[in-house]
Design an enzyme around this catalytic site. Structure first.
Site, short mmCIF file in Angstrom:
data_model
loop_
_atom_site.label_atom_id
_atom_site.label_comp_id
_atom_site.label_asym_id
_atom_site.label_seq_id
_atom_site.Cartn_x
_atom_site.Cartn_y
_atom_site.Cartn_z
N PRO A 7 0.85 -1.19 0.00
CA PRO A 7 0.00 0.00 0.00
C PRO A 7 0.89 1.24 0.00
O PRO A 7 1.70 1.41 0.90
CB PRO A 7 -0.76 -0.13 1.33
N GLN A 68 -6.82 -2.17 4.28
CA GLN A 68 -5.94 -1.82 5.39
C GLN A 68 -6.56 -0.72 6.24
O GLN A 68 -7.08 0.27 5.71
CB GLN A 68 -4.57 -1.35 4.90
N CYS A 98 3.14 3.41 9.09
CA CYS A 98 3.12 4.70 8.37
C CYS A 98 3.97 5.74 9.10
O CYS A 98 3.77 6.00 10.29
CB CYS A 98 1.69 5.21 8.24
N GLY A 200 11.11 -3.62 1.73
CA GLY A 200 12.09 -2.54 1.77
C GLY A 200 13.26 -2.73 0.82
O GLY A 200 13.93 -3.76 0.88
N GLU A 201 13.47 -1.77 -0.07
CA GLU A 201 14.64 -1.72 -0.98
C GLU A 201 14.76 -2.91 -1.93
O GLU A 201 15.86 -3.34 -2.26
CB GLU A 201 15.95 -1.59 -0.16
#
Length: 316
Positions: A7, A68, A98, A200-201
């Site tokens: 998201p 969500q 978030c 992540g990444e």
């Protein structure tokens, strides 16, 4: 291996989910968060964030889309979670990651990573309220300022009955700066028995493989990388090369038509520029085109520029 589309607030809306899942490779999508404060929200709010509820909770390509929720009150989150599944969401995801200041100031998102007990109470309330057939998943970062509570938070969420935990392997303070600390996910896996998802990444198939190795976790969630390379999920699954630039331009044209004709047409200029900010990380041609687009305000001018670029690429 499960591949989940992340998201991304203000970027991955239902149109983007539709485009990317048509390309393929995804097992699940998570919606942008719905903010829960102190009331049971009407059905129209859920269908605005997740129009797929009117299509059996799936994109047109058949990929399930999980609603969500973000908030801090266990009871109101539980009531709204029940409503989400009643409306057709195939489960509920809880946002504890978030990093936005406005969200954190009102005790939502990543700031709850400072409150292990509250994480437990929220997940338990939602899990107890939602019928057992529907998964209740959660997404966290490694912590707010540091990783001192990482393992405790993960254990609390697991013991509260979560079905799955996605870990964005950075703290809130790390923001989106590289690197992502994937080995932390392997540490979490030693503490909890529920399925984990690494996030992540992940920008290409090699990143995905390294992430899976370091995290000791086969499931991954793709965010910015999926926007930079629209066929990233397929590339990870099959080893396919990045989508050729002319095909990306065709995708941009289709997305533009949907965006402008949809109810979010007023946001089109910002959204297409935002998408280009990711595409230029993967495609040199996108960086050149972005220089032309960034000064344009009217949808018609942007469309004309994209169309011109597409014609040029087809004859190049």
């Amino acid at each position: 291996m499960k591949i989940i589309l992340a998201p991304m607030e203000g970027v991955v809306d239902h149109l983007m989910r539709d485009m990317l899942t048509r390309i393929g490779g995804y097992d699940l999508c998570i919606t942008e968060f719905i903010r829960i404060v102190d009331q049971k929200l009407p059905a129209r709010v859920f269908t605005r964030f997740c129009p797929e509820l009117q299509n059996g909770g799936k994109t047109f390509a058949g990929t399930p889309v999980r609603v969500q929720l973000l908030g801090q009150d266990p009871n109101w989150l539980a009531e709204n979670a029940v409503r989400a599944v009643e409306l057709g969401s195939p489960g509920v995801d809880l946002n504890f990651g978030c990093p936005a200041k406005t969200v954190n100031k009102s005790r939502g998102g990543a700031v709850l990573l400072k409150e292990t007990e509250q994480l437990y109470l929220i997940v338990k309330a939602v899990r107890d309220a939602v019928p057992a057939a529907f998964p209740v998943s959660a997404k966290i970062r490694l912590g707010y300022d540091d990783t001192s509570l990482t393992l405790a938070n993960a254990a609390a969420i697991a013991s509260a009955g979560a079905s799955m935990l996605t870990v964005h392997a950075r703290t809130k303070s790390d923001g989106y700066r590289p690197p992502a600390y994937w080995p932390w996910i392997a540490k979490i896996k030693q503490q909890v028995s529920i399925p984990l998802v690494a996030n992540g990444e992940i920008w290409n198939a090699a990143d995905a493989a390294l992430c899976q190795q370091q995290a000791n976790c086969s499931n991954i969630m793709l965010g910015r990388g999926a926007l930079a390379m629209p066929n990233l999920a397929q590339s990870i699954r099959t080893g396919a090369a990045a989508m050729p630039w002319p095909q990306v331009l065709e995708l941009l044209m289709r997305y533009s038509e949907f965006e402008i004709s949809g109810d979010k047409g007023q946001y089109y200029a910002n959204r297409i520029k935002q998408w280009f900010s990711y595409l230029k990380l993967q495609y040199p041609q996108a960086a050149d085109l972005f220089q032309q687009l960034r000064v344009l305000r009217k949808s018609s001018d942007i469309l004309a520029t994209l169309n011109q670029a597409l014609l040029h690429s087809q004859h190049a």
